[in-house]
Design a protein around this motif. Structure first.
Motif, PDB file in Angstrom:
ATOM      1  N   HIS A 111      67.867 -18.287  12.268  1.00  0.00           N
ATOM      2  CA  HIS A 111      68.819 -19.256  11.709  1.00  0.00           C
ATOM      3  C   HIS A 111      68.168 -20.597  11.419  1.00  0.00           C
ATOM      4  O   HIS A 111      68.601 -21.339  10.540  1.00  0.00           O
ATOM      5  CB  HIS A 111      70.010 -19.441  12.656  1.00  0.00           C
ATOM      6  N   ASP A 112      67.135 -20.943  12.172  1.00  0.00           N
ATOM      7  CA  ASP A 112      66.329 -22.131  11.898  1.00  0.00           C
ATOM      8  C   ASP A 112      64.921 -21.671  11.562  1.00  0.00           C
ATOM      9  O   ASP A 112      64.364 -20.819  12.269  1.00  0.00           O
ATOM     10  CB  ASP A 112      66.263 -23.053  13.123  1.00  0.00           C
TER      11      ASP A 112
ATOM     12  N   LYS B  21      61.053 -26.117  10.353  1.00  0.00           N
ATOM     13  CA  LYS B  21      62.215 -26.978  10.112  1.00  0.00           C
ATOM     14  C   LYS B  21      61.876 -28.460  10.192  1.00  0.00           C
ATOM     15  O   LYS B  21      62.361 -29.269   9.408  1.00  0.00           O
ATOM     16  CB  LYS B  21      63.311 -26.644  11.118  1.00  0.00           C
TER      17      LYS B  21
ATOM     18  N   GLU C 168      67.868 -25.189   5.711  1.00  0.00           N
ATOM     19  CA  GLU C 168      68.743 -24.033   5.527  1.00  0.00           C
ATOM     20  C   GLU C 168      68.257 -23.163   4.374  1.00  0.00           C
ATOM     21  O   GLU C 168      68.310 -21.928   4.449  1.00  0.00           O
ATOM     22  CB  GLU C 168      70.184 -24.503   5.307  1.00  0.00           C
TER      23      GLU C 168
ATOM     24  N   SER D 208      76.274 -15.305   9.424  1.00  0.00           N
ATOM     25  CA  SER D 208      76.247 -16.729   9.770  1.00  0.00           C
ATOM     26  C   SER D 208      77.548 -17.143  10.449  1.00  0.00           C
ATOM     27  O   SER D 208      77.535 -17.901  11.432  1.00  0.00           O
ATOM     28  CB  SER D 208      76.023 -17.561   8.506  1.00  0.00           C
TER      29      SER D 208
END
Length: 887
Positions: free
Chosen positions: A18-19, A23, A31, A53
């Motif tokens: 998700h990350d 980042k 994202e 998500s």
């Protein structure tokens, strides 16, 4: 695998991705970057990504709330460049990990590296795919040798509070995802412990026995960990750190052997082969060093917590039974016809009775119930700096102290923004509750009477003979009769089972399960037999003694080497106040863990309300990062350091080390282990531990990329049992542990204690603080100078010096001197010292005498020093460096 199970693992991998790991280089586009990595992993359908998500959002919020502080919106934003003020910060010592100036300019190249090393993982089994991403994405990336790739290991998860890596936050998020039940968060903490560890390890007659007992326990706990990770993922294990653990890797050989990896320009090999090649000659030791402690913490779904705990318990029992089957078959074949069904029943009865297992489960509570239960713990009953007060201070900062207009409404229950909406922030309280439950469970001990059920008091003579107790434990009945042991005692000309000792089940297993003839562990490692045997080629105790200066004086009638200096040392190292570090009591000051921008904003608010220093809250990523630091030391540093001093590592589980070294090298080896643990430079191990002075707590080792270690805010105490090579090893291990406890209790931690056992029966106990105190520096220098002046062909200080000094000072009963008589006694000690120095150091020049006197006077000025330790220091030195003779 069912469709629901596939969805479970698919969701965990999506949460792990998700990350993006890069980042920090581009927060505003992270994202979009995450979508690229997700697509590489097989998440190509936009509708599916949106669905996953939405499913994982509760876990992301829990993990973020647990790991970070609720920062005000747009007030503390920090652009990461790896320089001081926006760099990764050590989780214990607050030291910055700065990187080259142009690291951020290499962001695109680093992103390409991250994409390249995972693009080949393509399979339909989502559990296997998740495991491979968790296990190899970081390592594949940082070991590519591409420019600056190594710094990806310290990419922070949040640039405002950059004291935990993105890799740990990714794991925490995917672990929380595993706790989603019926679309809601329902996590629990599971604490698990395997008991009876030290007693079992100490039952040994050889260095290999010591190792084997330690390794067997690590091997069993690894199976308990795998039982849980197979159900909910290895990311669910908060500590110990499992990534890069050789034993845990071995249990996943089938997966790693089944996946190919392009290594370099042309070579294609399995991931297992690639991993072994990366480690080079160190690979066998990496696989065969006992590095897993006997306790672990897991984040699991509450509805399955007890089932998982029981599965872990059963996994230990099942694996031990399997090992027992293999060893039984070997001894039954080797001593054919001497064992009967009664022996077999006894064998399996003792296996069943061996493991002492306890565990506790703490389900997640809502804020009110959690704080109420937390407040009742004894640790919160006294003082105003309790764990409860520390937690409450951080809650007050978010709910009361921050200006209303600056509070981010996403993190509060309503428009008033006075209550946080996510109980993930209560990680520290839930851990304390779980720990208290486990302690209560362990204190409520289950005593099972040891009762050999197969031979009664009315047994005949033959049967009574079979009630002989194990020579090492004194508890279990031995397996087999005299005829059986006559056969075993002849194996390998008596070297496998020397003397007339006989053993019960567990000590027979300890002696045999690892041997290449039995093949059990050899087959599990997948190593060539020669590499395996070389890795387990432990020196005998006399062989270790022969590595003192002067080597050996030849061999005796049995072919054993005869050492010049017959003394060896058992080193027992243990971290100081590790329980307080793990519980969060010693977490660093909150403001020191922040980026410059975040600190500039928050410091006036905090100091304007309270003079107290708010502490960083205990978090899952802190637990992971601390566990990783301990694991890095035990996996990569402990064994090479011990080897550097001609010793052999027996056990290294995080902060707990047991090693055997030649006596004359014991103190220097102990100091080097401490330096490695703290990530500090140490002259004699620069080839193993190249440390930059500007980055204490971070090391570059044979792992191929920078590692975090516990750092200079943490410390260790070391006990050394020093004795003749013929002293029973079992006693030496126990005394080394006792010495370590004395270092903590008598010398106030951060200390070293030596128990010297002379063959005459005299015992000398000496200790000191480490050399970063004035007292410690003087003692270390005194040891060095006396050794320098009294050894070698041009020695100027007689070997009689310590004995003469001890004889003169003996009538004064220095250990009984009170504070009122201390000053007068110091003058007397120096008079006697001068007298002995004149007699025993006649060839010393003026400067040498002046140097020794100055060091001695400085030592005596330290009020914390025990006066009797002054004499013992010289006595210990002379036995460490003795050149022949006994006592």
């Amino acid at each position: 695998m069912t469709q629901d199970e596939q969805l479970f693992w698919k969701l965990k991998l999506f949460a792990y991705l998700h990350d993006p790991p890069d980042k920090c280089f581009n927060i505003y586009r992270h994202e979009e970057n995450a979508v690229d990595y997700q697509a590489n992993a097989g998440f190509t359908d936009p509708d599916e990504r949106r669905y996953l998500s939405k499913l994982m959002k509760p876990a992301d919020h829990y993990a973020s709330a647990a790991d970070r502080f609720v920062f005000p919106r747009r007030k503390c934003s920090t652009s990461y460049d790896g320089q001081e003020g926006s760099s990764y910060i050590h989780p214990l010592s607050s030291q910055p990990f700065t990187t080259p100036n142009d690291l951020k300019q290499r962001a695109e190249s680093l992103s390409e590296t991250l994409r390249d090393v995972v693009g080949a993982i393509d399979m339909d089994d989502w559990r296997t795919k998740f495991y491979l991403y968790w296990r190899r994405w970081l390592e594949n990336a940082v070991t590519t040798k591409k420019e600056f790739a190594q710094y990806l290991s310290f990419s922070p998860a949040d640039t405002r509070i950059p004291d935990h890596s993105i890799w740990n936050h990714m794991s925490a998020t995917s672990a929380f995802v595993g706790c989603i039940e019926n679309k809601s968060m329902n996590p629990a903490l599971l604490l698990f412990q395997l008991g009876g560890v030290q007693e079992f390890i100490a039952q040994a007659r050889s260095t290999r026995d010591l190792w084997s007992g330690s390794y067997l326990l690590s091997w069993l706990i690894a199976h308990a960990l795998k039982a849980i990770s197979d159900e909910v993922g290895p990311d669910a294990i908060i500590f110990p750190n499992l990534r890069n653990n050789g034993i845990f890797d071995m249990l996943h050989r089938e997966i790693l052997d089944g996946e190919t990896f392009k290594h370099g320009d042309t070579a294609v090999m399995t991931l297992w082969e690639c991993m072994l090649e990366e480690k080079g000659d160190y690979a066998p030791r990496l696989l065969l060093t006992p590095t897993l402690p006997n306790r672990f913490l897991a984040l699991v779904p509450a509805s399955k917590a007890e089932k998982l705990a029981k599965a872990a318990e059963e996994a230990i029992q099942k694996e031990l039974q399997h090992i027992g089957d293999v060893v039984w078959t070997w001894i039954e074949t080797t001593a054919a016809g001497t064992l009967d069904e009664r022996d077999k029943e006894r064998w399996y009865y003792q296996i069943e009775m061996f493991p002492v297992i306890t565990w506790a489960v703490q389900p997640w509570l809502d804020a009110g119930a959690c704080l109420e239960e937390f407040a009742r713990l004894p640790v919160n009953q006294n003082g105003d700096d309790t764990p409860l007060q520390r937690l409450q201070n951080m809650l007050d900062l978010a709910e009361e102290w921050l200006p209303d207009d600056d509070r981010d409404s996403r993190y509060y229950t309503d428009k008033t923004k006075t209550k946080l909406n996510n109980p993930g922030i209560l990680w520290s309280a839930h851990y304390a509750l779980a720990d208290a439950k486990l302690a209560a469970r362990r204190n409520t001990r289950d005593f099972h009477a040891w009762n050999d059920p197969f031979y009664g008091l009315d047994a005949d003579v033959h049967e009574r003979e079979l009630l002989v107790k194990d020579s090492l434990s004194g508890k279990e009945e031995v397996i087999g009769d005299k005829k059986f042991w006559e056969i075993l005692h002849k194996l390998e000309n008596g070297r496998l089972f020397p003397g007339r000792h006989r053993y019960g089940t567990m000590n027979l297993i300890k002696r045999l399960w690892c041997r290449s003839e039995v093949k059990y562990l050899l087959d599990k490692t997948g190593l060539e037999k020669s590499s395996y045997e070389q890795a387990l080629g432990f020196d005998s105790v006399c062989d270790v003694a022969c590595k003192n200066s002067g080597n050996s004086k030849g061999r005796n009638d049995e072919g054993e080497l005869i050492p010049v200096n017959s003394y060896v040392a058992l080193i027992a190292m243990d971290g100081d106040e590790m329980g307080k570090w793990v519980s969060g009591e010693k977490t660093p000051v909150f403001l020191k863990q922040l980026s410059h921008k975040a600190r500039e904003y928050l410091e006036p608010i905090i100091t304007g309300i309270t003079e107290k220093e708010l502490r960083r809250l205990l978090t899952p990523s802190y637990h992971m990062q601390f566990s990783e630091a301990l694991s890095n030391f035990s996996t990569w540093l402990a064994a090479p350091v011990v080897k550097k001093f001609d010793g052999q590592l027996i056990y290294s589980g995080g902060d707990d080390v047991l090693a055997m070294v030649p006596a004359e090298k014991a103190i220097e080896c102990a100091a080097a282990l401490r330096a490695a643990f703290r990530g500090e430079g140490f002259e004699t191990i620069q080839d193993i531990l190249p440390v930059e002075e500007s980055r204490p707590g971070f090391v570059q080792s044979m792992a191929g990329y920078p590692l975090v270690v516990p750092g200079p805010s943490a410390d260790v105490s070391v006990g050394i049992a020093m004795g003749h090579c013929k002293v029973p090893l079992q006693m030496m291990v126990k005394e080394a542990k006792r010495a370590e406890k004395t270092a903590k209790k008598t010398y106030g931690r951060s200390a070293l204690t030596v128990f010297l056992y002379k063959r005459s029966g005299e015992i000398i106990e000496w200790g000191c603080k480490w050399d970063d105190t004035e007292s410690g520096r003087v003692e270390q220098e005194l040891l060095r100078r006396v050794t320098e002046l009294s050894r070698g062909d041009d020695a100027h200080l007689s070997g009689r010096f310590p004995y003469a000094l001890a004889e003169l000072l003996k009538p004064y009963d220095l250990e009984k001197v009170t504070d009122t008589g201390r000053e007068r006694m110091k003058a007397i000690i120096m008079k006697e010292f001068d007298h002995v120095l004149d007699r025993q150091g006649k060839t010393l020049n003026v400067d040498q005498k002046k140097d020794l006197r100055k060091l001695s006077e400085t030592w005596l000025k330290q009020t914390e020093n025990k006066l009797d330790d002054f004499v013992k220091l010289f006595l210990v030195e002379t036995f460490m460096n003795r050149q022949g003779g006994d006592d």
